[in-house]
Design an enzyme around this catalytic site. Structure first.
Site, short mmCIF file in Angstrom:
data_model
loop_
_atom_site.label_atom_id
_atom_site.label_comp_id
_atom_site.label_asym_id
_atom_site.label_seq_id
_atom_site.Cartn_x
_atom_site.Cartn_y
_atom_site.Cartn_z
N HIS A 122 -4.52 9.05 -1.24
CA HIS A 122 -4.30 9.14 0.21
C HIS A 122 -3.33 10.24 0.60
CE1 HIS A 122 -6.68 5.67 1.05
NE2 HIS A 122 -5.87 4.82 0.43
N ASP A 159 -12.60 3.78 -5.27
CA ASP A 159 -11.63 2.91 -4.59
C ASP A 159 -12.24 2.42 -3.29
OD1 ASP A 159 -8.31 2.58 -4.66
OD2 ASP A 159 -9.18 2.47 -2.65
#
Length: 306
Positions: A122, A159
Site C-alpha cells: 500500500h 492480497d
C-alpha cells in the site's frame, strides 16, 4: 535446490497498538507454520537508501526516518503506526526482497519467500498507508530491472486489498507487468478493471464480496494467460492471505487449498519462460488461517524450487 527463506527477528520489533490486526504475532504464526520444512534459512539484510530511492524520493525516506519515535508509538495515518524498531523491520523487509531477487537471478535458489513485516504493497511514492512504509515488491522489481538488467518482470498480488502502492510505483514502468485480484468494494478503494497502467501493463481483476476459490482460480487463470504472453524473466508475488474465509478484515471466501492452487498455477506459468519466483508476505490477519495458508503457499514454492 531448496527454497530460500529470508526473515529476521527485527520483524517482531515493529510494534502496533493492542488489538491492531497487523500485530507481532503474525510473524510468529508464519514462522511456526514453516518450522519443520527443509528451507535454506537466511537473515534478511538491511536495505540501504539507494534501494529505497528506486521508488521513493529522498524527502519521503527522510520523513519516515524522522517519524520513528525513540519510545512508544507514533501514527503516520489512521491505521499505520511505527515504534522504535519499525524502521529496522521495514528496511529488512525490503532488504530480504532484494536479496531474494539477487539469489534467484544468481542461480543460488529457484524460489524464495520473504517472511517479514510490515507489509509494503500500500505504500505509494510519498505516502505511508495501510500498515505499509515502503513499496517492498516494487523496489525488488526495480532492482531486478535496473541493477540486474532484466527486460520483463511480473509482479502478482493476491492480497484481498488492492496493491495501490505497487500500482502507483510501477504505473509508468513499461518493463513491469502488475496484476492484482482483490475484493471490491474494500480499502483502499482503487483497483478498478479500467486502471491499466501508462503502457497497458497493469491488470486488475476486482472480486465481489463472497467470491470463493472457484471464482479466484478462474480470475487467476485469466491473469496468468496474460503473464505467459508477457514472458517474464522473473515473477515477484505479493502474498497476502487475507482473502481467506476466516480473515476478519474482508469478505472473500478462499480456503487454504485455494492459496496452494493459485501458487501452483503461478509457478507453472512462470515455468513457461523459466522465470524464478520470489514471494513476499503481505496481509493475513487471522493467525491460524495465516499460518496454514502461508505453509500451503511455501510448499508449492518448494516444488517450484525443486
Amino acid at each position: 535446490m531448496t527454497l530460500r527463506l529470508y526473515t529476521h527477528p527485527a520483524a517482531s520489533q515493529h510494534l502496533t497498538p493492542p488489538g491492531h490486526p497487523e500485530q507481532v504475532a503474525r510473524h510468529k504464526a508464519v514462522l511456526e507454520a514453516l518450522a519443520d520444512l527443509p528451507l535454506d534459512r537466511q537473515d534478511a539484510p538491511l536495505a540501504d537508501d539507494a534501494e529505497l530511492l528506486r521508488c521513493h524520493p529522498q524527502a519521503y525516506v527522510d520523513r519516515i526516518r524522522a517519524a520513528i519515535p525513540d519510545q512508544g508509538l507514533a501514527m503516520l495515518d489512521g491505521d499505520t503506526h511505527v515504534s522504535p524498531g519499525s524502521l529496522d523491520a521495514a528496511l529488512r523487509a525490503v532488504g530480504g526482497a532484494c536479496a531474494s531477487v539477487d539469489a534467484v537471478l544468481a542461480g543460488q535458489a529457484r524460489s524464495a519467500f520473504v517472511a517479514m513485516r510490515p507489509p509494503g504493497h500500500h505504500a505509494e511514492r510519498e505516502t505511508a498507508m495501510g500498515f505499509c512504509l515502503f513499496g517492498t515488491v516494487a523496489i525488488a522489481a526495480k532492482r531486478a530491472l535496473d541493477h540486474h538488467g532484466l527486460d520483463r518482470v511480473a509482479v502478482l498480488d493476491f492480497d484481498v486489498h488492492h496493491g495501490n502502492g505497487t500500482q502507483d510505483l510501477l504505473w509508468a514502468e513499461k518493463r513491469a507487468f502488475f496484476a492484482s485480484s482483490h475484493q471490491m468494494p474494500l480499502y483502499p478503494g482503487s483497483g478498478a478493471a479500467g486502471e491499466t497502467g501508462l503502457y497497458g501493463q497493469v491488470m486488475n481483476l476486482p472480486l465481489r464480496p463472497g467470491s470463493d476459490g472457484a471464482v479466484a482460480r478462474a480470475a487467476w487463470g485469466r491473469i496468468l494467460d496474460r503473464m505467459i504472453e508477457w514472458q517474464p524473466q522473473l515473477v515477484i508475488v505479493s502474498a497476502g492471505f487475507d482473502a481467506h474465509a476466516d480473515d476478519p478484515l474482508a469478505q472473500l471466501d478462499w480456503q487454504d487449498q485455494d492459496f496452494a492452487a493459485i501458487t501452483r498455477a503461478i509457478c507453472d506459468a512462470a515455468a513457461h519462460s523459466a522465470a524464478p519466483v520470489v514471494s513476499c508476505l503481505e496481509g493475513g490477519y487471522d493467525l491460524a488461517a495465516l499460518g496454514r495458508s502461508a505453509r500451503a503457499h511455501v510448499e508449492e514454492l518448494m516444488e517450484h524450487a525443486g
